[in-house]
Design an enzyme around this catalytic site. Structure first.
Site, mmCIF file in Angstrom:
data_model
loop_
_atom_site.group_PDB
_atom_site.id
_atom_site.type_symbol
_atom_site.label_atom_id
_atom_site.label_comp_id
_atom_site.label_asym_id
_atom_site.label_seq_id
_atom_site.Cartn_x
_atom_site.Cartn_y
_atom_site.Cartn_z
ATOM 1 N N PRO A 193 0.856 -1.192 0.000
ATOM 2 C CA PRO A 193 0.000 0.000 0.000
ATOM 3 C C PRO A 193 0.887 1.235 0.000
ATOM 4 C CG PRO A 193 0.093 -0.960 2.200
ATOM 5 C CD PRO A 193 0.885 -1.861 1.305
ATOM 6 N N CYS A 228 3.802 3.767 8.880
ATOM 7 C CA CYS A 228 4.109 4.908 8.008
ATOM 8 C C CYS A 228 5.028 5.890 8.743
ATOM 9 C CB CYS A 228 2.835 5.620 7.571
ATOM 10 S SG CYS A 228 3.161 7.062 6.511
ATOM 11 N N ASN A 234 9.041 -7.322 4.204
ATOM 12 C CA ASN A 234 8.996 -6.131 3.359
ATOM 13 C C ASN A 234 10.266 -5.306 3.562
ATOM 14 O OD1 ASN A 234 7.338 -2.973 3.649
ATOM 15 N ND2 ASN A 234 7.840 -3.947 1.739
ATOM 16 N N GLY A 235 10.786 -4.778 2.451
ATOM 17 C CA GLY A 235 11.960 -3.909 2.522
ATOM 18 C C GLY A 235 13.084 -4.362 1.606
ATOM 19 N N ASP A 236 13.488 -3.470 0.694
ATOM 20 C CA ASP A 236 14.648 -3.700 -0.186
ATOM 21 C C ASP A 236 14.493 -4.864 -1.158
ATOM 22 O OD1 ASP A 236 15.845 -1.580 1.069
ATOM 23 O OD2 ASP A 236 17.193 -2.782 2.307
#
Length: 319
Positions: free
Chosen positions: A15, A99, A199-201
């Site tokens: 998202p 966020c 999640n991430g990279d």
């Protein structure tokens, strides 16, 4: 009885505020995204019947399975928003607790909630009780380097009724700098029984493989890796299935950019779509030969015809 949504080995499109609109979700689905999630939607905006907020909830059957992501900090208002979006029949509802944007954090929403464990429990408990749909949360490693409490928050989320959890391996203060901490994601996976999405990279199959192997996560969520590169979902799927992946040519990338542009116009109209599309067009062109001049032209174009002419001419110049 909670509905069950199987996330095992799925590829999620993250998202992304201002990015994951209907057009982008459809493009990513076309190239292999298994699950999409809406841009984050303000629970307070829904409570106060804000039209712009409501417009973010629009999705079609061809975008399913899809999750709706909500953000907010007031349990009663989130409960109201959860009941409201349940009527739209998504596959799950996600609550943003990660966020890092100053405006969101300043309102004590998003990643700020990671500093409020009791409130996290209350929000998830109320949200989960308000819907038969699975409720998930998206968090970061922690608020800052001194408070990497993703494991604590994940355990609280599980106890409160969350069905699964997404962990971005950076802290709030890192924003998008440095590297995602895969060890944190692995620790969360070890300490909870509910599924965990890493999640991430994730910018390539190799990065996806590393995430999977080092964290043991159940699924993967791609964010910035899909900017101008919806093909990443095909690349990752090819890698995991042992197939040779052939990257798209520059011409294929540009034609996909035009297709993406037309989808934005279809949903938002030319006047709104052209300015919004510019960042996407620039991402598609990134790294291509003599693309700087083309990007400059794109940022001054104001109609679909102008943009198509610029991009089609660029295709001719490449050959």
């Amino acid at each position: 009885m909670k509905k069950y949504f199987d996330i095992k080995n799925k590829l999620f499109l993250a998202p992304l505020a201002g990015i994951s609109d209907r057009a982008f979700r459809l493009i990513c689905k076309q190239f292999g995204a298994d699950v999409t999630v809406t841009e984050m939607v303000s629970a307070k905006g829904l409570y106060y019947k804000d039209k712009k907020t409501a417009s973010l909830l629009s999705f079609g059957e061809n975008e399913k399975p899809i999750g709706i992501q909500l953000f907010g900090s007031e349990p009663d208002i989130i409960e109201y928003a959860v009941k409201t979006v349940t009527e739209l029949s998504p596959q799950f509802i996600d609550i943003n607790m990660g966020c890092p944007v100053p405006k969101i954090v300043g309102n004590k929403e998003g990643a700020f909630l990671m500093t409020q464990p009791d409130k996290v429990f209350e929000i998830i408990k109320k949200a989960s009780a308000a819907t038969p749909l699975p409720v998930s949360i998206k968090i970061r490693a922690g608020f800052d380097e001194t408070a990497k409490n993703a494991v604590e928050i994940a355990k609280i989320a599980e106890a409160a009724g969350a069905s699964f959890i997404t962990v971005h391996g950076r802290t709030k203060t890192q924003m998008y700098s440095g590297q995602a901490n895969l060890q944190i994601i692995e620790q969360v996976k070890t300490h909870v029984k509910i599924p965990v999405i890493g999640n991430g990279d994730i910018f390539s199959f190799q990065a996806a493989l590393k995430m999977k192997e080092e964290t043991g996560c159940d699924a993967l969520m791609i964010a910035r890796g899909a900017f101008g590169n919806p093909f990443i979902f095909e690349e990752i799927k090819s890698g995991f299935s042992g197939q040779t992946y052939i990257p798209p040519s520059d011409e294929q990338r540009i034609k996909t950019a035009i297709l993406h542009l037309k989808k934005i116009i279809r949903f938002k109209g030319e006047k709104t779509a052209i300015p919004e599309s510019r960042k996407h067009m620039a991402w598609y062109l990134k790294g291509m030969k003599n693309s700087a001049e083309v990007k400059n032209k794109i940022f001054t174009a104001n109609t679909l015809e102008e943009l198509e002419n610029i991009l089609n001419q660029y295709i001719k110049n490449l050959s």
